[in-house]
Structure formats: structure tokens, C-alpha cells
Design a protein around this motif. Structure first.
Motif, PDB file in Angstrom:
ATOM      1  N   PRO A  36       0.833  -1.207   0.000  1.00  0.00           N
ATOM      2  CA  PRO A  36       0.000   0.000   0.000  1.00  0.00           C
ATOM      3  C   PRO A  36       0.868   1.257   0.000  1.00  0.00           C
ATOM      4  CG  PRO A  36      -0.789  -1.567   1.641  1.00  0.00           C
ATOM      5  CD  PRO A  36       0.533  -2.083   1.140  1.00  0.00           C
ATOM      6  N   GLY A  37       0.461   2.232  -0.782  1.00  0.00           N
ATOM      7  CA  GLY A  37       1.206   3.491  -0.853  1.00  0.00           C
ATOM      8  C   GLY A  37       2.292   3.501  -1.908  1.00  0.00           C
ATOM      9  N   SER A  38       2.471   2.389  -2.606  1.00  0.00           N
ATOM     10  CA  SER A  38       3.544   2.308  -3.603  1.00  0.00           C
ATOM     11  C   SER A  38       3.349   3.278  -4.762  1.00  0.00           C
ATOM     12  CB  SER A  38       3.680   0.879  -4.135  1.00  0.00           C
ATOM     13  OG  SER A  38       2.460   0.454  -4.721  1.00  0.00           O
ATOM     14  N   SER A  39       2.116   3.752  -4.968  1.00  0.00           N
ATOM     15  CA  SER A  39       1.876   4.680  -6.075  1.00  0.00           C
ATOM     16  C   SER A  39       2.650   5.985  -5.902  1.00  0.00           C
ATOM     17  CB  SER A  39       0.387   4.969  -6.230  1.00  0.00           C
ATOM     18  OG  SER A  39      -0.120   5.551  -5.046  1.00  0.00           O
ATOM     19  N   ALA A  40       3.134   6.258  -4.703  1.00  0.00           N
ATOM     20  CA  ALA A  40       3.942   7.456  -4.481  1.00  0.00           C
ATOM     21  C   ALA A  40       5.304   7.359  -5.152  1.00  0.00           C
ATOM     22  CB  ALA A  40       4.120   7.700  -2.983  1.00  0.00           C
ATOM     23  N   VAL A  41       5.762   6.130  -5.430  1.00  0.00           N
ATOM     24  CA  VAL A  41       7.112   5.983  -5.995  1.00  0.00           C
ATOM     25  C   VAL A  41       7.197   5.070  -7.214  1.00  0.00           C
ATOM     26  CG1 VAL A  41       8.297   6.526  -3.836  1.00  0.00           C
ATOM     27  CG2 VAL A  41       7.733   4.162  -4.359  1.00  0.00           C
ATOM     28  N   VAL A  42       6.181   4.288  -7.505  1.00  0.00           N
ATOM     29  CA  VAL A  42       6.222   3.409  -8.680  1.00  0.00           C
ATOM     30  C   VAL A  42       5.498   4.122  -9.819  1.00  0.00           C
ATOM     31  CG1 VAL A  42       5.598   1.177  -9.664  1.00  0.00           C
ATOM     32  CG2 VAL A  42       6.309   1.332  -7.268  1.00  0.00           C
ATOM     33  N   ASP A  43       6.258   4.487 -10.849  1.00  0.00           N
ATOM     34  CA  ASP A  43       5.657   5.208 -11.972  1.00  0.00           C
ATOM     35  C   ASP A  43       4.966   4.254 -12.935  1.00  0.00           C
ATOM     36  OD1 ASP A  43       5.150   7.519 -13.693  1.00  0.00           O
ATOM     37  OD2 ASP A  43       6.593   6.575 -15.033  1.00  0.00           O
ATOM     38  N   ARG A  44       5.710   3.236 -13.409  1.00  0.00           N
ATOM     39  CA  ARG A  44       5.125   2.291 -14.364  1.00  0.00           C
ATOM     40  C   ARG A  44       6.036   1.092 -14.535  1.00  0.00           C
ATOM     41  NH1 ARG A  44       4.827   6.426 -19.132  1.00  0.00           N
ATOM     42  NH2 ARG A  44       4.741   7.763 -17.331  1.00  0.00           N
ATOM     43  N   GLY A  45       5.436   0.042 -15.107  1.00  0.00           N
ATOM     44  CA  GLY A  45       6.175  -1.164 -15.449  1.00  0.00           C
ATOM     45  C   GLY A  45       5.901  -1.541 -16.889  1.00  0.00           C
ATOM     46  N   ASP A  81      17.518   1.844 -20.023  1.00  0.00           N
ATOM     47  CA  ASP A  81      17.570   3.223 -20.523  1.00  0.00           C
ATOM     48  C   ASP A  81      16.226   3.632 -21.116  1.00  0.00           C
ATOM     49  OD1 ASP A  81      20.228   3.398 -19.740  1.00  0.00           O
ATOM     50  OD2 ASP A  81      21.024   3.058 -21.757  1.00  0.00           O
ATOM     51  N   GLY A  82      15.587   2.721 -21.848  1.00  0.00           N
ATOM     52  CA  GLY A  82      14.289   3.005 -22.433  1.00  0.00           C
ATOM     53  C   GLY A  82      13.201   3.204 -21.393  1.00  0.00           C
ATOM     54  N   ALA A  83      13.283   2.453 -20.311  1.00  0.00           N
ATOM     55  CA  ALA A  83      12.308   2.621 -19.236  1.00  0.00           C
ATOM     56  C   ALA A  83      12.421   4.011 -18.612  1.00  0.00           C
ATOM     57  CB  ALA A  83      12.480   1.531 -18.175  1.00  0.00           C
ATOM     58  N   LEU A  84      13.650   4.500 -18.438  1.00  0.00           N
ATOM     59  CA  LEU A  84      13.825   5.859 -17.919  1.00  0.00           C
ATOM     60  C   LEU A  84      13.296   6.884 -18.911  1.00  0.00           C
ATOM     61  CD1 LEU A  84      17.298   6.375 -16.179  1.00  0.00           C
ATOM     62  CD2 LEU A  84      15.035   6.157 -15.162  1.00  0.00           C
ATOM     63  N   ARG A  85      13.680   6.700 -20.157  1.00  0.00           N
ATOM     64  CA  ARG A  85      13.324   7.662 -21.212  1.00  0.00           C
ATOM     65  C   ARG A  85      11.807   7.757 -21.412  1.00  0.00           C
ATOM     66  NH1 ARG A  85      16.607   5.570 -24.473  1.00  0.00           N
ATOM     67  NH2 ARG A  85      15.141   4.192 -25.519  1.00  0.00           N
ATOM     68  N   ASN A  86      11.110   6.643 -21.234  1.00  0.00           N
ATOM     69  CA  ASN A  86       9.676   6.586 -21.502  1.00  0.00           C
ATOM     70  C   ASN A  86       8.825   6.605 -20.236  1.00  0.00           C
ATOM     71  OD1 ASN A  86       9.729   6.353 -24.452  1.00  0.00           O
ATOM     72  ND2 ASN A  86      10.840   4.476 -24.027  1.00  0.00           N
ATOM     73  N   SER A  87       9.352   7.203 -19.188  1.00  0.00           N
ATOM     74  CA  SER A  87       8.624   7.279 -17.920  1.00  0.00           C
ATOM     75  C   SER A  87       8.974   8.573 -17.208  1.00  0.00           C
ATOM     76  CB  SER A  87       8.994   6.080 -17.028  1.00  0.00           C
ATOM     77  OG  SER A  87      10.309   6.232 -16.513  1.00  0.00           O
ATOM     78  N   LEU A  88       8.406   8.733 -16.032  1.00  0.00           N
ATOM     79  CA  LEU A  88       8.722   9.869 -15.166  1.00  0.00           C
ATOM     80  C   LEU A  88       9.718   9.472 -14.084  1.00  0.00           C
ATOM     81  CD1 LEU A  88       5.073  11.203 -14.736  1.00  0.00           C
ATOM     82  CD2 LEU A  88       6.819  11.950 -16.375  1.00  0.00           C
ATOM     83  N   ALA A  89      10.284   8.272 -14.213  1.00  0.00           N
ATOM     84  CA  ALA A  89      11.154   7.714 -13.178  1.00  0.00           C
ATOM     85  C   ALA A  89      12.574   8.285 -13.248  1.00  0.00           C
ATOM     86  CB  ALA A  89      11.198   6.197 -13.306  1.00  0.00           C
ATOM     87  N   GLN A  90      13.246   8.202 -12.110  1.00  0.00           N
ATOM     88  CA  GLN A  90      14.675   8.523 -12.029  1.00  0.00           C
ATOM     89  C   GLN A  90      15.511   7.258 -11.846  1.00  0.00           C
ATOM     90  OE1 GLN A  90      12.457  10.129  -9.572  1.00  0.00           O
ATOM     91  NE2 GLN A  90      12.007  11.520 -11.262  1.00  0.00           N
ATOM     92  N   LEU A  91      14.829   6.126 -11.622  1.00  0.00           N
ATOM     93  CA  LEU A  91      15.492   4.851 -11.360  1.00  0.00           C
ATOM     94  C   LEU A  91      14.709   3.754 -12.080  1.00  0.00           C
ATOM     95  CD1 LEU A  91      17.548   3.111  -9.717  1.00  0.00           C
ATOM     96  CD2 LEU A  91      15.892   3.155  -7.827  1.00  0.00           C
ATOM     97  N   ALA A  92      15.425   2.935 -12.842  1.00  0.00           N
ATOM     98  CA  ALA A  92      14.759   1.859 -13.573  1.00  0.00           C
ATOM     99  C   ALA A  92      15.597   0.594 -13.522  1.00  0.00           C
ATOM    100  CB  ALA A  92      14.511   2.252 -15.028  1.00  0.00           C
ATOM    101  N   VAL A  93      14.904  -0.526 -13.467  1.00  0.00           N
ATOM    102  CA  VAL A  93      15.571  -1.822 -13.516  1.00  0.00           C
ATOM    103  C   VAL A  93      14.996  -2.600 -14.689  1.00  0.00           C
ATOM    104  CG1 VAL A  93      13.967  -3.027 -11.951  1.00  0.00           C
ATOM    105  CG2 VAL A  93      16.353  -3.787 -12.118  1.00  0.00           C
TER     106      VAL A  93
END
Length: 158
Positions: A36-45, A81-93
Motif C-alpha cells: 500500500p502506498g507504492s503509487s507514491a514511488v512506482v511510476d510504471r512497469g 535506458d528506455g524505461a527511464l526515457r519513456n517514464s517519469l522515473a529517475q530509477l529503472a531496472v
């Protein structure tokens, strides 16, 4: 590694997270969003199971896929790199691998390549050989390794 701690660190640092998954089919994103509350930090998958999806959704180059195959550090790098480029995230795995059954002499079952992208830093890649304990075990181990990569990056102040 506690996923709640990972999310708390991301929230405290104001870091948004994105995932780019192939062989795990969204298991990392699910583990993050189970809390719960993960929407504060998880942008997308992104679940990019096919090569076409990797290209369309993440911008993985056909040349990279042709030269190295989907299960490679080069593709894992381009996925992260594509996940960062195509999201609002600063960190991607990212995760791409052979969960099994199957594999080959050159790319055995249990080989999984990971990418970790942090905005403004070089993307880190690594490969883990999980062996052939079965599809479910490889996928769970890959999920856990990806979560650990995220946690470690946040612990280092990503």
C-alpha cells in the motif's frame, strides 16, 4: 530485503521507479505495487516479452537484438535506458533472461541479464547464472535480484 524498506527509501529521496521486464513478466512491478502506498514511488512497469515489444515500448534497437540476442547485457542496458526515457522515473531496472525450460550451450537456462539505470549516471548491467532449478525458481530469483539492485541503488543515494 524488505520491499517496504525499498519503497520508504525511494519516497524519502523523492525517487520514482520504473521496471522493464521480460522473463519475469511483471513480477518486479507486482512485488512493488503489492505494498500500500507504492503509487507514491512506482511510476510504471513495462512487460516486453517479445523483441517487438522491446523495440516498440523501450526503443531497444533491432541491431542490438540481432547482434547480441534478447538475453544479453546490451539489451538489458537498452531496456533500462528506455524505461527511464519513456517514464517519469529517475530509477529503472530491467530483466531479460531464459527462465526455462530450454536454453542452449551459449545461453543456458537460468541466465538472466539485468540493467539498472539512474538518471544522470551510467547504466549498470550484470548477468546472473541461476542454473536450472526450474522456471518458477528462476523467475523468483530474478525478481529478488532486481529488487536488491533497486534497494542497493537507493541505499547509495540514487
Amino acid at each position: 530485503m524488505n520491499v517496504t524498506d525499498l519503497l520508504d527509501r525511494a519516497k524519502a529521496q523523492g525517487v520514482m521507479i520504473a521496471t522493464a521486464e521480460s522473463c519475469t513478466g511483471g513480477m518486479v512491478a507486482a512485488a512493488l505495487t503489492d505494498i500500500p502506498g507504492s503509487s507514491a514511488v512506482v511510476d510504471r512497469g513495462f512487460v516486453t516479452y517479445t523483441n517487438e515489444a522491446k523495440q516498440d515500448m523501450l526503443g531497444v534497437r533491432a541491431e542490438t537484438l540481432n547482434a547480441h540476442g534478447a538475453v544479453s547485457e546490451q539489451v538489458a542496458r537498452e531496456m533500462a535506458d528506455g524505461a527511464l526515457r519513456n517514464s517519469l522515473a529517475q530509477l529503472a531496472v530491467s530483466i531479460t533472461g531464459i527462465a526455462g525450460p530450454g536454453g542452449s550451450e551459449f545461453k543456458p537456462e537460468g541466465r538472466v541479464c539485468f540493467g539498472l539505470a539512474v538518471k544522470g549516471q551510467p547504466t549498470h548491467v550484470d548477468t546472473v547464472e541461476f542454473g536450472a532449478p526450474g522456471r518458477d525458481a528462476v523467475r523468483r530469483a530474478a525478481r529478488d535480484h532486481a529488487l536488491t539492485l533497486l534497494y542497493t541503488a537507493l541505499s547509495a543515494g540514487a
